[in-house]
Structure formats: structure tokens, C-alpha cells
Design an enzyme around this catalytic site. Structure first.
Site, short mmCIF file in Angstrom:
data_model
loop_
_atom_site.label_atom_id
_atom_site.label_comp_id
_atom_site.label_asym_id
_atom_site.label_seq_id
_atom_site.Cartn_x
_atom_site.Cartn_y
_atom_site.Cartn_z
N ASN A 9 -40.90 87.78 -31.46
CA ASN A 9 -40.73 86.99 -32.68
C ASN A 9 -40.40 85.56 -32.24
OD1 ASN A 9 -39.98 85.79 -35.06
ND2 ASN A 9 -38.09 86.96 -35.31
N LYS A 11 -40.11 82.89 -34.04
CA LYS A 11 -39.32 82.08 -34.98
C LYS A 11 -39.93 80.67 -35.07
CE LYS A 11 -35.52 85.00 -33.71
NZ LYS A 11 -34.10 85.25 -33.73
N HIS A 96 -36.73 89.58 -42.18
CA HIS A 96 -35.95 89.23 -40.99
C HIS A 96 -34.59 88.68 -41.45
CE1 HIS A 96 -34.47 87.16 -37.48
NE2 HIS A 96 -35.20 88.02 -36.80
N GLU A 98 -32.83 86.27 -40.60
CA GLU A 98 -32.73 84.82 -40.82
C GLU A 98 -33.30 84.46 -42.19
OE1 GLU A 98 -34.53 83.83 -37.10
OE2 GLU A 98 -32.75 84.65 -36.12
N GLU A 168 -32.16 95.50 -36.51
CA GLU A 168 -31.60 94.37 -35.78
C GLU A 168 -30.21 94.04 -36.33
OE1 GLU A 168 -35.01 91.71 -34.12
OE2 GLU A 168 -34.70 91.22 -36.21
N GLY A 174 -29.76 86.71 -31.01
CA GLY A 174 -29.61 85.41 -30.39
C GLY A 174 -28.20 85.14 -29.86
N SER A 213 -30.98 90.43 -28.91
CA SER A 213 -30.66 90.14 -27.50
C SER A 213 -31.32 91.13 -26.53
CB SER A 213 -29.15 90.08 -27.28
OG SER A 213 -28.60 89.02 -28.04
#
Ligand code: PGA
Length: 251
Positions: A9, A11, A96, A98, A168, A174, A213
Site C-alpha cells: 500500500n 499511500k 483503510h 487512514e 490492521e 507505520g 509494520s
């Protein structure tokens, strides 16, 4: 037998020129993955989808990071499914964390998008996972259960058999603080049980990924868990060397 799946991904990273370079330099990796019965792909920004699609090995899965559920209309800044199909894109990340955090992507909105994708015979990669606060409050399973059930409500087993779920935990994305394999397996097994409740034995065909991660050094441990079929990888999917490491460590 579920095929392993490694999905990057990207991003909001990589210009179109950088995406093209990656597509060209990873051709042999896609070949290697294919020889080993592993599905491999990336989710570039909308603007780089064409560059990757045109330059990568044809077996590379190229996914969009989002889509709208309407085909067209007054939705400034959005991209529709027919627009993606025009470029041969048939995989899309949905929900996702985010997007849930910054773009008010609710379970209901995710459901609408998944419905539109399934109606177009496309593959949604439906992302679920709890925030740090929810994790610390012991609410992981309640949150994940609501995300899975509301997102997939009302579909038939036949419709969902090719979807992918990505677990996730938001606190691991991250941050370098990846969930232990025990936690990851526990939640992915829990998700498979919900899928079994909702759709019966088709649950054993649906691929569940872990994300957060994931690195070349830890991917193998995740994939040795019985209910984890692959990884959704952000940071470590951006460079060819590290993407290669992710693949070679799960061959
Ligand atoms: P990360 O991101 O691998 O950089 O933690 C994962 C994701 O957001 O899909």
C-alpha cells in the site's frame, strides 16, 4: 488451499515516474511470485495506476486505494468504478484506517463501496482494525466484529468468496510497533469465525491479511499463522529491495 497474497500500500507516495520505475524493476519478482503460487501487487495513487498497469508484469495485481460507490455525478475529487475499470483496475482497498480517520469512512460507507465493487465483479480488500484506545480498553473484537458484519451485511457466500480482508491494528500502522503473532492470529481467527457464521464454508476460501509494520524480517512469522494468508504492507513496500525481501522471505 488459499494462495498467499503480498500487497503493498503506497499511500500518498511515489510520482508516476517513480511508480513506473518500480513496475519495471520488479518484473522478475512478479515472475518469481507467480512460479511459487504467490499473488503479489501494489496499490499506487490514482495518478500512478496507469504507469504501473502499463509497465509491470501483467500478473502484478494493481489496486486502487479507494473508489466512490456511484458511477458518476457531483462528487468533487472522487473517482468511480467505471473510471478504474477503464484502466483495467479490478482491485480496490476499502476502509483503510487512514481513510476512516481522516475522511470519515464509516462501516456503512465501506458497505456501499463493497456492494458496488462486487456488482462489478471486482475485488475489495476490506481493511478493519481497532485504534490504540480501543485496544487498550479491550474492545478489539467488538470493533472488528462490527466492522466485518456491517461492511459485509447482506451479501451471499457466492458474492464474497473472492474478497480479501485485511486486519490492521491502527496502533501498529507505520509505528514499528507490530502486533505479536499471537494477537494477529487471534484476531484473524476471530474474523474467520465471523465469516463462517455469515457465509458458511466459503470462509475457508477468503484470504485474510495482517497489516501494520510488516517488514522482511517479520513477515514469515505472520504467514506461518493458520489464519493469516498474506500481508498488507505500507512503508516496507516502497523500495524494490525491501519488497523483494518481503517476497523472498515467504517463498
Ligand atoms: P505500514 O502500513 O506497513 O507502513 O505499517 C500498513 C498499512 O497501512 O497498510
Amino acid at each position: 488451499m488459499r494462495r498467499k497474497l503480498l500487497l503493498g500500500n503506497w499511500k500518498m507516495n511515489k510520482t508516476s515516474a517513480e511508480a513506473k520505475e518500480f513496475a519495471l524493476e520488479t518484473k522478475e519478482l512478479v515472475e518469481l511470485a507467480s512460479k511459487n503460487n504467490i499473488d503479489i501487487g501494489v496499490a499506487p495513487t490514482y495518478l500512478s495506476l496507469a504507469a504501473v498497469k502499463e509497465n509491470a508484469d501483467k500478473r502484478m495485481i494493481v489496486a486502487a486505494q479507494n473508489c466512490h460507490f456511484n458511477d458518476h455525478g457531483a462528487f468533487t475529487g472522487e473517482i468511480s468504478i467505471p473510471m478504474l475499470q477503464e484502466f483495467g483496475i479490478d482491485w480496490v482497498l476499502i476502509g483503510h484506517s487512514e481513510r476512516r480517520a481522516y475522511d470519515n469512512e464509516t462501516n456503512f460507507k465501506c458497505h456501499e463501496k463493497i456492494k458496488a465493487l462486487l456488482a462489478n465483479k471486482m475485488v475489495p480488500v476490506y481493511c478493519v482494525g481497532e485504534t490504540l484506545g480501543e485496544f487498550e480498553a479491550g474492545e478489539t473484537k467488538d470493533v472488528v466484529s462490527a466492522q466485518v458484519k456491517q461492511g459485509l451485511e447482506g451479501f451471499s457466500a457466492e458474492e464474497v468468496k473472492d474478497i480479501v480482508i485485511a486486519y490492521e491494528p491502527v496502533w501498529s500502522i507505520g509505528t514499528g510497533k507490530n502486533a505479536s503473532t499471537e494477537i494477529a492470529q487471534d484476531v484473524c481467527g476471530f474474523i474467520r469465525n465471523i465469516l463462517r457464521e455469515l457465509f458458511g464454508k466459503v470462509a475457508d476460501e477468503i484470504r485474510i491479511l495482517y497489516g501494520g509494520s510488516v517488514k522482511p524480517e517479520n513477515i514469515k512469522a505472520y504467514l506461518s499463522c493458520p489464519d493469516i494468508d498474506g500481508g498488507l504492507v505500507g512503508g516496507a513496500s516502497l523500495k524494490k529491495e525491501s519488497y523483494e525481501g518481503l517476497l523472498t522471505n515467504i517463498l
